[in-house]
Scaffold this active site. Structure first.
Site, mmCIF file in Angstrom:
data_model
loop_
_atom_site.group_PDB
_atom_site.id
_atom_site.type_symbol
_atom_site.label_atom_id
_atom_site.label_comp_id
_atom_site.label_asym_id
_atom_site.label_seq_id
_atom_site.Cartn_x
_atom_site.Cartn_y
_atom_site.Cartn_z
ATOM 1 C CG HIS A 1 -7.961 -5.645 6.919
ATOM 2 N ND1 HIS A 1 -8.766 -5.579 5.807
ATOM 3 C CD2 HIS A 1 -7.442 -4.395 7.111
ATOM 4 C CE1 HIS A 1 -8.736 -4.324 5.331
ATOM 5 N NE2 HIS A 1 -7.960 -3.609 6.101
ATOM 6 C CG HIS B 1 -4.349 -5.516 4.849
ATOM 7 N ND1 HIS B 1 -4.824 -4.748 3.806
ATOM 8 C CD2 HIS B 1 -5.263 -6.526 5.009
ATOM 9 C CE1 HIS B 1 -5.958 -5.251 3.369
ATOM 10 N NE2 HIS B 1 -6.249 -6.332 4.079
ATOM 11 C CG ASP C 1 -2.192 -0.894 0.907
ATOM 12 O OD1 ASP C 1 -2.245 -1.533 -0.164
ATOM 13 O OD2 ASP C 1 -3.078 -0.962 1.779
#
Length: 432
Positions: free
Chosen positions: A297, A324, A171
């Site tokens: 998540h 994440h 990311d």
């Protein structure tokens, strides 16, 4: 039995706790990048990455399609004793056309040396420092960066760290289909990424696939070429590299990972090549964490963990870094869901400064393997001091001041006698 367990126990010295009166800062807006006109041949978005032994890949973008992919470099300012010719690529994304993306490998380079370089035969002079040839070495670590005010603060803090290599577990830009955001991200990180190698792996925000129109990771692969070919991988989504006594494996959470996949086969082959006498430390990065006590998540990494954790355990991986989840968490050594003195230390550090905010909610009670967790922006520093001991610290981004909020000494698996614990299992799992 107790004597054997004591010999295997890895000493983790915890020297910090969560500050009870800490007030978490508010989110910050996405950065604004004013238009800054440059000539079409001017090098932009310059970043470097390791590209095999004693070599570095220099990447930059020009708007002029005829600009040469050459890098001039030397050890004195303005005096370039060497020149290298590279390659270039470009891509179309719906109505967006990228500039010419140049990738040029320079070297062989001396270890621990400052080099001055220029891209495309013109433009500003940059300088980089190559990593040392042996321990100690320091890695800066920050995932889920994005382009917010907190990102800028985190990058400023990393710039204060005397590090050799930046590790980013996915990311990067948060472009999310808006391709000009890849360009502004390149501008944002250029001051750091042009001076020290940035080694990255993909996250979900890099996928950007459009069914029947665009394949996944096209922008990421074109802009952030990593040394996958140099490490025998067939995909830019997973690769490995060695630097100063550390073998680093970058896995792909969004590439096939089951036991019949190319990534799985490549991982086994790569682990078999690791010589722990030459590289006593083994570090792994990927995007989706396997050990996560945050509700965000939850469980997303379970399938990959089921497939690949036995391989990492058999190889004696020391540290696993993931992103994440937009928070920080560190485990003790763990394997198969339970504390294990021969397992890896898992660290989730997806708190670089993304626009989606922090993941505030943790499961309660805390799992046995979880040592420290906090939802704050920040960055990590990993210093491999010698062949047996490393020092990890996490620096909370406390209203533009880096505050060391968690730190721990980690003893290497290789020095703890773990390779004698279950040689039959290791032989079975890592057999070609």
């Amino acid at each position: 039995m107790e004597t054997k367990l004591t010999a295997l126990t890895v000493v983790l010295v915890i020297t910090a706790t969560v500050t009870a009166d800490y007030v978490r800062p508010q989110p910050r807006k996405t950065l604004h990048f004013p238009w800054n006109p440059k000539s079409s041949s001017h090098p932009q978005q310059v970043h470097i990455s390791l590209a095999g032994d004693k070599h570095m890949r220099v990447t930059w973008v020009t708007r002029d399609g005829s600009s040469p992919s050459i890098v001039e470099y030397g050890i004195s300012p303005g005096k370039y004793s060497s020149i290298a010719q590279g390659e270039s690529t470009s891509y179309q994304y719906l109505f967006y056309s990228s500039g010419k993306i140049h990738h040029t490998v320079i070297g062989p380079l001396e270890h621990g040396t400052v080099y001055f370089y220029r891209c495309g035969g013109q433009g500003p002079e940059f300088q980089l420092k190559t990593p040392p040839s042996q321990l100690p070495i320091t890695f800066a670590v920050a995932g889920d960066l994005g382009q917010t005010g907190w990102t800028k603060s985190t990058l400023d803090h990393i710039d204060q760290c005397k590090y050799d290599v930046h590790l980013l577990p996915g990311d990067l830009s948060y472009a999310d289909y808006m391709q000009h955001r890849w360009d502004t991200f390149g501008e944002l990180v250029q001051p750091l990424a042009s001076a020290r190698p940035w080694m990255v792996t993909e996250g979900n925000h890099e996928e950007e696939s459009i069914p029947l129109l665009m394949d996944g990771f096209e922008s990421y692969n074109a802009r952030w070429k990593m040394p996958f070919e140099e490490s025998g991988s067939s995909s830019n989504l997973y690769y490995s590299f060695e630097v100063a006594g550390v073998h680093v494996i970058m896995l792909g959470s969004y590439a096939d990972f089951d036991e019949y996949s190319n990534q799985y086969s490549w991982l086994k082959a790569d682990l078999l090549k690791v010589d722990r006498r030459r590289t006593p430390w083994l570090v792994v990065l990927f995007h989706v964490p396997w050990y996560n006590s945050n509700w965000a998540h939850q469980g997303e990494g379970d399938e990959m963990m089921a497939a690949m954790e036995p391989l990492l355990y058999a190889a004696g991986v020391d540290i696993v870094l993931a992103g994440h989840v937009h928070a920080y968490e560190r485990s003790e050594r763990v394997y198969n869901g339970m504390p294990d003195p021969c397992g890896a230390v898992h660290i989730t550090i997806g708190d670089g400064g993304n626009r989606e905010g922090l993941a505030h909610w943790y499961k309660d009670p805390r799992p046995k393997w979880s040592v420290f967790r906090e939802a704050s922006f920040g960055h990590g520093e990993l210093r491999m001091v010698n062949s047996t001991h490393a020092f990890w610290s996490w620096h909370r981004n406390d209203d533009d001041e880096p505050v060391r909020s968690d730190q721990v000494w980690i003893t290497s698996v290789a020095s703890a006698g773990c390779f004698t614990k279950n040689p039959e299992l290791r032989k079975m799992l890592l057999a070609p």
